[in-house]
Motif scaffolding. Structure first.
Motif, short mmCIF file in Angstrom:
data_model
loop_
_atom_site.label_atom_id
_atom_site.label_comp_id
_atom_site.label_asym_id
_atom_site.label_seq_id
_atom_site.Cartn_x
_atom_site.Cartn_y
_atom_site.Cartn_z
N GLU A 151 0.82 -1.21 0.00
CA GLU A 151 0.00 0.00 0.00
C GLU A 151 0.85 1.26 0.00
OE1 GLU A 151 -3.32 0.31 -0.40
OE2 GLU A 151 -3.31 -1.86 -0.70
N ILE A 152 1.99 1.21 0.72
CA ILE A 152 2.87 2.37 0.78
C ILE A 152 4.32 1.95 0.56
CG2 ILE A 152 1.36 3.72 2.30
CD1 ILE A 152 3.38 3.06 4.58
N CYS A 153 5.12 2.86 0.05
CA CYS A 153 6.54 2.61 -0.15
C CYS A 153 7.24 2.59 1.21
CB CYS A 153 7.12 3.72 -1.03
SG CYS A 153 8.90 3.56 -1.27
N PRO A 154 8.09 1.58 1.45
CA PRO A 154 8.76 1.49 2.74
C PRO A 154 9.82 2.57 2.95
CG PRO A 154 9.52 -0.24 1.30
CD PRO A 154 8.39 0.44 0.59
N VAL A 155 10.25 3.24 1.89
CA VAL A 155 11.28 4.27 2.04
C VAL A 155 10.69 5.66 2.18
CG1 VAL A 155 13.25 5.40 0.91
CG2 VAL A 155 13.06 2.91 0.89
N CYS A 156 9.82 6.05 1.23
CA CYS A 156 9.33 7.44 1.24
C CYS A 156 7.86 7.58 1.64
CB CYS A 156 9.56 8.08 -0.12
SG CYS A 156 8.51 7.42 -1.43
N LYS A 157 7.21 6.44 1.88
CA LYS A 157 5.80 6.41 2.33
C LYS A 157 4.80 6.88 1.29
CE LYS A 157 7.52 5.09 6.24
NZ LYS A 157 8.13 3.81 6.13
N SER A 158 5.19 6.92 0.02
CA SER A 158 4.25 7.28 -1.04
C SER A 158 3.21 6.17 -1.22
CB SER A 158 4.99 7.47 -2.36
OG SER A 158 5.79 8.60 -2.30
N GLY A 159 2.06 6.53 -1.76
CA GLY A 159 1.00 5.56 -1.98
C GLY A 159 1.12 4.85 -3.31
N ARG A 160 0.22 3.92 -3.54
CA ARG A 160 0.22 3.11 -4.77
C ARG A 160 0.19 3.93 -6.05
NH1 ARG A 160 -2.78 -2.53 -4.78
NH2 ARG A 160 -1.45 -3.53 -3.23
N LYS A 161 -0.42 5.11 -5.99
CA LYS A 161 -0.52 5.95 -7.19
C LYS A 161 0.86 6.35 -7.72
CE LYS A 161 -0.94 10.38 -4.72
NZ LYS A 161 0.43 10.30 -4.33
N ASP A 162 1.88 6.27 -6.88
CA ASP A 162 3.22 6.67 -7.27
C ASP A 162 4.09 5.52 -7.78
OD1 ASP A 162 3.07 9.48 -6.68
OD2 ASP A 162 3.00 8.90 -4.56
N PHE A 163 3.49 4.33 -7.94
CA PHE A 163 4.25 3.18 -8.44
C PHE A 163 4.04 3.03 -9.95
CE2 PHE A 163 2.99 1.18 -4.14
CZ PHE A 163 3.99 1.86 -3.50
N MET A 164 5.11 2.73 -10.66
CA MET A 164 5.02 2.49 -12.09
C MET A 164 5.44 1.05 -12.37
SD MET A 164 7.11 4.22 -15.24
CE MET A 164 8.48 3.07 -15.18
N LYS A 165 4.59 0.34 -13.11
CA LYS A 165 4.91 -1.04 -13.50
C LYS A 165 5.94 -0.98 -14.63
CE LYS A 165 2.87 -5.32 -15.14
NZ LYS A 165 1.63 -5.99 -15.56
N VAL A 166 6.98 -1.82 -14.50
CA VAL A 166 8.03 -1.89 -15.51
C VAL A 166 7.69 -3.03 -16.46
CG1 VAL A 166 10.48 -2.26 -15.92
CG2 VAL A 166 9.73 -0.98 -13.90
N GLN A 167 7.66 -2.72 -17.72
CA GLN A 167 7.33 -3.72 -18.75
C GLN A 167 8.54 -4.51 -19.18
OE1 GLN A 167 4.21 -4.36 -19.48
NE2 GLN A 167 3.53 -2.67 -18.24
#
Length: 167
Positions: A151-167
């Motif tokens: 749900e959140i980044c363990p380093v900067c605490k950003s939410g899922r909206k800030d994740f980009m899937k790598v193709q």
């Protein structure tokens, strides 16, 4: 073999073209934000050209790219070095200059380097096993997730909206 003086110039050119590639992508994002789509497109085109140049120079740097296993070992070592040595003086200097914002940026990057090292180590040990791993990258701090997305980044605490899937 490339003479040492020429190799130094190739390394300089590679670094300059790599920086120009990334910088022009940032310029394109800013132009898009400001509504200048044609200028943004130009920046992206030139950015791609700079990537082509950097890739060409990388070919001339002998020993930089080896077999995949060797590349994983080198990448692992580079991440460990960045984590344990590279960022330490940067962090100290930024904090001494009362630039906590820059210091925290360096701290997040350092912490993410440790994660990168663990991913490379896992890939090294799993080279003989074919597995399909999905990766997501935090667009705020660069943390790389493999497997289920938290749900959140363990380093900067950003939410899922800030994740980009790598193709």
């Amino acid at each position: 073999k490339v003479p040492a003086d020429l190799e130094a110039r190739i390394k300089e050119a590679f670094a300059a073209e790599s920086k120009a590639h990334v910088r022009n992508l940032a310029f394109a994002r800013k132009a898009d934000e400001e509504g200048f789509s044609q200028v943004a497109r130009l920046f992206r085109a030139v950015s791609e050209a700079e990537r082509v140049h950097a890739s060409e120079y990388l070919k001339y740097l002998e020993g930089v790219i080896g077999a995949t296993e060797e590349n994983l070992r080198q990448a692992f070592e580079n991440e460990i070095k960045a984590n344990t040595q590279g960022y330490t003086p940067f962090i100290k200097e930024a904090l001494a200059l009362k630039r906590e914002d820059v210091g925290w940026s360096f701290i997040r990057a350092r912490d993410v380097e440790d994660r990168h090292a663990k991913l490379y180590k896992a890939a090294l040990s799993a080279m003989t096993v074919e597995r399909d791993v999905e990766y997501h990258v935090c667009q705020v701090c660069g943390y790389v997730f493999d497997g289920p997305l938290p749900e959140i980044c363990p380093v900067c605490k950003s939410g899922r909206k800030d994740f980009m899937k790598v193709q």
